[in-house]
Design a protein around this motif. Structure first.
Motif, PDB file in Angstrom:
ATOM      1  N   ASN A   1      12.625   0.643 -20.334  1.00 50.23           N
ATOM      2  CA  ASN A   1      12.322   1.943 -20.133  1.00 50.23           C
ATOM      3  C   ASN A   1      10.929   2.575 -20.167  1.00 50.23           C
ATOM      4  OD1 ASN A   1      12.603   4.827 -19.645  1.00 50.23           O
ATOM      5  ND2 ASN A   1      14.193   4.975 -21.455  1.00 50.23           N
ATOM      6  N   PHE A   2      10.334   2.228 -19.014  1.00 48.15           N
ATOM      7  CA  PHE A   2       8.893   2.775 -18.850  1.00 48.15           C
ATOM      8  C   PHE A   2       8.482   4.295 -18.998  1.00 48.15           C
ATOM      9  CE2 PHE A   2       8.459  -0.786 -15.751  1.00 48.15           C
ATOM     10  CZ  PHE A   2       8.145  -1.819 -16.502  1.00 48.15           C
ATOM     11  N   HIS A   3       9.435   5.049 -19.079  1.00 51.74           N
ATOM     12  CA  HIS A   3       9.285   6.645 -19.177  1.00 51.74           C
ATOM     13  C   HIS A   3       9.147   6.977 -20.975  1.00 51.74           C
ATOM     14  CE1 HIS A   3      10.078   8.146 -15.312  1.00 51.74           C
ATOM     15  NE2 HIS A   3      10.863   6.804 -14.997  1.00 51.74           N
ATOM     16  N   HIS A   4       9.786   6.014 -21.767  1.00 51.52           N
ATOM     17  CA  HIS A   4       9.766   6.309 -22.951  1.00 51.52           C
ATOM     18  C   HIS A   4       8.392   6.386 -23.684  1.00 51.52           C
ATOM     19  CE1 HIS A   4      10.758   5.336 -27.365  1.00 51.52           C
ATOM     20  NE2 HIS A   4      11.979   5.872 -27.162  1.00 51.52           N
ATOM     21  N   PRO A   5       8.126   7.595 -24.764  1.00 53.17           N
ATOM     22  CA  PRO A   5       7.009   7.683 -25.226  1.00 53.17           C
ATOM     23  C   PRO A   5       6.242   6.384 -25.903  1.00 53.17           C
ATOM     24  CG  PRO A   5       8.396   9.457 -25.900  1.00 53.17           C
ATOM     25  CD  PRO A   5       9.455   8.388 -25.139  1.00 53.17           C
ATOM     26  N   ALA A   6       6.914   5.488 -26.334  1.00 52.80           N
ATOM     27  CA  ALA A   6       6.542   4.264 -26.974  1.00 52.80           C
ATOM     28  C   ALA A   6       5.873   3.478 -26.183  1.00 52.80           C
ATOM     29  CB  ALA A   6       7.656   3.233 -27.550  1.00 52.80           C
ATOM     30  N   CYS A   7       5.950   3.752 -24.638  1.00 54.06           N
ATOM     31  CA  CYS A   7       5.144   2.902 -23.687  1.00 54.06           C
ATOM     32  C   CYS A   7       3.683   3.452 -23.428  1.00 54.06           C
ATOM     33  CB  CYS A   7       5.993   2.913 -22.398  1.00 54.06           C
ATOM     34  SG  CYS A   7       7.499   1.865 -22.199  1.00 54.06           S
ATOM     35  N   PHE A   8       3.620   4.830 -23.798  1.00 56.71           N
ATOM     36  CA  PHE A   8       2.156   5.396 -23.902  1.00 56.71           C
ATOM     37  C   PHE A   8       1.316   4.785 -24.865  1.00 56.71           C
ATOM     38  CE2 PHE A   8       5.155   7.830 -21.262  1.00 56.71           C
ATOM     39  CZ  PHE A   8       4.223   8.586 -20.178  1.00 56.71           C
ATOM     40  N   ALA A   9       0.721   3.565 -24.395  1.00 56.44           N
ATOM     41  CA  ALA A   9      -0.085   2.966 -25.517  1.00 56.44           C
ATOM     42  C   ALA A   9      -1.522   2.651 -25.212  1.00 56.44           C
ATOM     43  CB  ALA A   9       0.595   1.667 -25.809  1.00 56.44           C
TER      44      ALA A   9
ATOM     45  N   ALA B   1       0.863  -1.226  -0.058  1.00 53.49           N
ATOM     46  CA  ALA B   1       0.173  -0.021  -0.097  1.00 53.49           C
ATOM     47  C   ALA B   1       0.885   1.179   0.109  1.00 53.49           C
ATOM     48  CB  ALA B   1      -0.980   0.235   1.323  1.00 53.49           C
ATOM     49  N   ALA B   2       2.074   1.245  -0.047  1.00 58.69           N
ATOM     50  CA  ALA B   2       2.846   2.160  -0.396  1.00 58.69           C
ATOM     51  C   ALA B   2       2.808   2.755  -1.809  1.00 58.69           C
ATOM     52  CB  ALA B   2       4.510   2.069  -0.228  1.00 58.69           C
ATOM     53  N   TRP B   3       2.878   4.063  -2.131  1.00 60.29           N
ATOM     54  CA  TRP B   3       2.820   4.802  -3.402  1.00 60.29           C
ATOM     55  C   TRP B   3       3.766   5.926  -3.445  1.00 60.29           C
ATOM     56  CZ3 TRP B   3       1.384   9.839  -3.566  1.00 60.29           C
ATOM     57  CH2 TRP B   3       0.947  10.396  -2.295  1.00 60.29           C
ATOM     58  N   ALA B   4       3.988   6.312  -4.927  1.00 61.57           N
ATOM     59  CA  ALA B   4       4.727   7.421  -5.060  1.00 61.57           C
ATOM     60  C   ALA B   4       4.347   8.170  -6.338  1.00 61.57           C
ATOM     61  CB  ALA B   4       6.342   6.824  -5.406  1.00 61.57           C
ATOM     62  N   MET B   5       4.526   9.254  -6.426  1.00 58.18           N
ATOM     63  CA  MET B   5       3.929  10.318  -7.508  1.00 58.18           C
ATOM     64  C   MET B   5       4.965  11.153  -8.159  1.00 58.18           C
ATOM     65  SD  MET B   5       0.459  12.348  -7.802  1.00 58.18           S
ATOM     66  CE  MET B   5       0.872  13.526  -6.785  1.00 58.18           C
ATOM     67  N   TYR B   6       5.555  11.277  -9.293  1.00 56.57           N
ATOM     68  CA  TYR B   6       6.311  12.224  -9.662  1.00 56.57           C
ATOM     69  C   TYR B   6       5.737  12.866 -10.814  1.00 56.57           C
ATOM     70  CZ  TYR B   6       9.006   8.988  -6.799  1.00 56.57           C
ATOM     71  OH  TYR B   6       9.456   8.239  -5.896  1.00 56.57           O
ATOM     72  N   ASP B   7       6.274  14.269 -11.246  1.00 58.98           N
ATOM     73  CA  ASP B   7       6.017  14.892 -12.258  1.00 58.98           C
ATOM     74  C   ASP B   7       7.243  15.087 -13.281  1.00 58.98           C
ATOM     75  OD1 ASP B   7       3.329  15.180 -11.916  1.00 58.98           O
ATOM     76  OD2 ASP B   7       3.351  17.154 -11.119  1.00 58.98           O
ATOM     77  N   PHE B   8       7.397  14.932 -14.458  1.00 57.26           N
ATOM     78  CA  PHE B   8       8.509  14.921 -15.488  1.00 57.26           C
ATOM     79  C   PHE B   8       7.801  16.424 -16.133  1.00 57.26           C
ATOM     80  CE2 PHE B   8       8.827  11.058 -13.647  1.00 57.26           C
ATOM     81  CZ  PHE B   8      10.329  10.912 -13.252  1.00 57.26           C
ATOM     82  N   ASP B   9       8.691  17.039 -16.631  1.00 51.61           N
ATOM     83  CA  ASP B   9       8.650  18.128 -17.571  1.00 51.61           C
ATOM     84  C   ASP B   9       8.691  17.744 -19.060  1.00 51.61           C
ATOM     85  OD1 ASP B   9       8.243  20.276 -15.657  1.00 51.61           O
ATOM     86  OD2 ASP B   9      10.587  20.612 -15.798  1.00 51.61           O
ATOM     87  N   ASP B  10       9.396  16.507 -19.219  1.00 52.14           N
ATOM     88  CA  ASP B  10       9.712  15.822 -20.604  1.00 52.14           C
ATOM     89  C   ASP B  10      10.467  14.524 -20.288  1.00 52.14           C
ATOM     90  OD1 ASP B  10       9.993  15.280 -23.315  1.00 52.14           O
ATOM     91  OD2 ASP B  10      11.078  17.200 -23.653  1.00 52.14           O
ATOM     92  N   TRP B  11      10.669  13.598 -21.194  1.00 48.38           N
ATOM     93  CA  TRP B  11      11.132  12.326 -21.203  1.00 48.38           C
ATOM     94  C   TRP B  11      12.520  12.208 -19.999  1.00 48.38           C
ATOM     95  CZ3 TRP B  11      15.010   9.425 -24.458  1.00 48.38           C
ATOM     96  CH2 TRP B  11      15.203   8.251 -24.214  1.00 48.38           C
ATOM     97  N   ARG B  12      12.243  11.650 -18.924  1.00 48.65           N
ATOM     98  CA  ARG B  12      13.151  11.900 -17.649  1.00 48.65           C
ATOM     99  C   ARG B  12      13.714  12.907 -17.516  1.00 48.65           C
ATOM    100  NH1 ARG B  12      14.726   6.667 -15.796  1.00 48.65           N
ATOM    101  NH2 ARG B  12      13.988   4.838 -16.869  1.00 48.65           N
ATOM    102  N   SER B  13      13.116  14.238 -17.529  1.00 51.27           N
ATOM    103  CA  SER B  13      13.561  15.546 -17.209  1.00 51.27           C
ATOM    104  C   SER B  13      12.960  16.153 -16.237  1.00 51.27           C
ATOM    105  CB  SER B  13      14.302  16.338 -18.358  1.00 51.27           C
ATOM    106  OG  SER B  13      13.022  16.789 -19.019  1.00 51.27           O
ATOM    107  N   GLY B  14      13.194  17.104 -15.404  1.00 47.74           N
ATOM    108  CA  GLY B  14      12.376  17.603 -14.474  1.00 47.74           C
ATOM    109  C   GLY B  14      11.610  17.180 -13.703  1.00 47.74           C
ATOM    110  N   MET B  15      12.270  16.104 -13.241  1.00 49.77           N
ATOM    111  CA  MET B  15      11.486  15.144 -11.849  1.00 49.77           C
ATOM    112  C   MET B  15      11.253  15.993 -10.923  1.00 49.77           C
ATOM    113  SD  MET B  15      12.658  11.613 -10.733  1.00 49.77           S
ATOM    114  CE  MET B  15      12.136  11.014  -9.128  1.00 49.77           C
ATOM    115  N   ARG B  16       9.915  15.917 -10.327  1.00 49.81           N
ATOM    116  CA  ARG B  16       9.803  16.592  -8.970  1.00 49.81           C
ATOM    117  C   ARG B  16       8.638  15.907  -8.365  1.00 49.81           C
ATOM    118  NH1 ARG B  16       8.316  19.168 -13.177  1.00 49.81           N
ATOM    119  NH2 ARG B  16       6.297  19.967 -13.521  1.00 49.81           N
TER     120      ARG B  16
END
Length: 184
Positions: free
Chosen positions: A167-175, A83-98
């Protein structure tokens, strides 16, 4: 409701009886997801506590990457069987993580505790995500999973994989196309 089967990354060597399926459906003001795993006898679930926790991807972890159609910015959710969770925002592919502040936390329920019987396989993790945590407008998503076997081996699961290393962050994974959730 959408039901998708995830496939292991070609470099992964999952145990032959492991399979992963994700059900995504609009629920109230957001989405409900059921991550289900067959071959659960080989699934390693470690104790990482509950609540917001970093580095969940190092062990068995279920994820959802989501962005507005046409955008490069995206949000990553990680959900652990504890039941642990995490949430992150990225500005672009693997950049601007917060790690953004949240008013509404995702609901994460281990299927072994909930008493709900999985419809696929032997293990399920149920997740609810409020619309306040999602981008506004038409979305595209990448449901993914890191499955760790009891022997410590890991396999990486997604609807689609880019060439090279997992690499789950890659745009190809957004399907997965998602319609905006409607207000209840």
């Amino acid at each position: 409701m959408q039901v998708v089967s995830l496939i292991p990354h070609p470099s992964s060597r999952p145990h032959r009886d492991v399979a992963v399926q994700v059900t995504v459906e609009a629920a109230g003001r957001g989405y409900a997801l059921a991550y289900q795993v067959a071959g659960v006898s080989r699934l390693c679930i470690d104790g990482r506590g509950v609540g917001r926790t970093d580095e969940l991807w190092r062990h068995t972890c279920f994820e959802l990457f989501v962005r507005t159609v046409g955008a490069t910015a995206y949000r990553e959710f990680n959900f652990a069987p504890t039941a642990a969770w995490a949430m992150y925002d990225f500005d672009d592919w693997r950049s601007g993580m917060r790690s953004p502040p949240v008013k509404h936390t995702p609901g994460v329920v281990d299927g072994r505790i909930s008493g709900r019987k999985p419809t696929f396989g032997a293990y399920a993790l149920y997740v609810t995500i409020d619309a306040a945590l999602l981008p506004q407008g038409p979305m595209i998503a990448a449901p993914t999973a890191v499955i760790e076997a009891i022997d410590g081996s890991k396999s990486y699961w997604a609807m689609a994989h880019p060439p090279g290393e997992p690499n789950f962050h890659h745009p190809a994974c957004f399907a997965l196309d998602l319609s905006p959730p409607t207000a209840a």
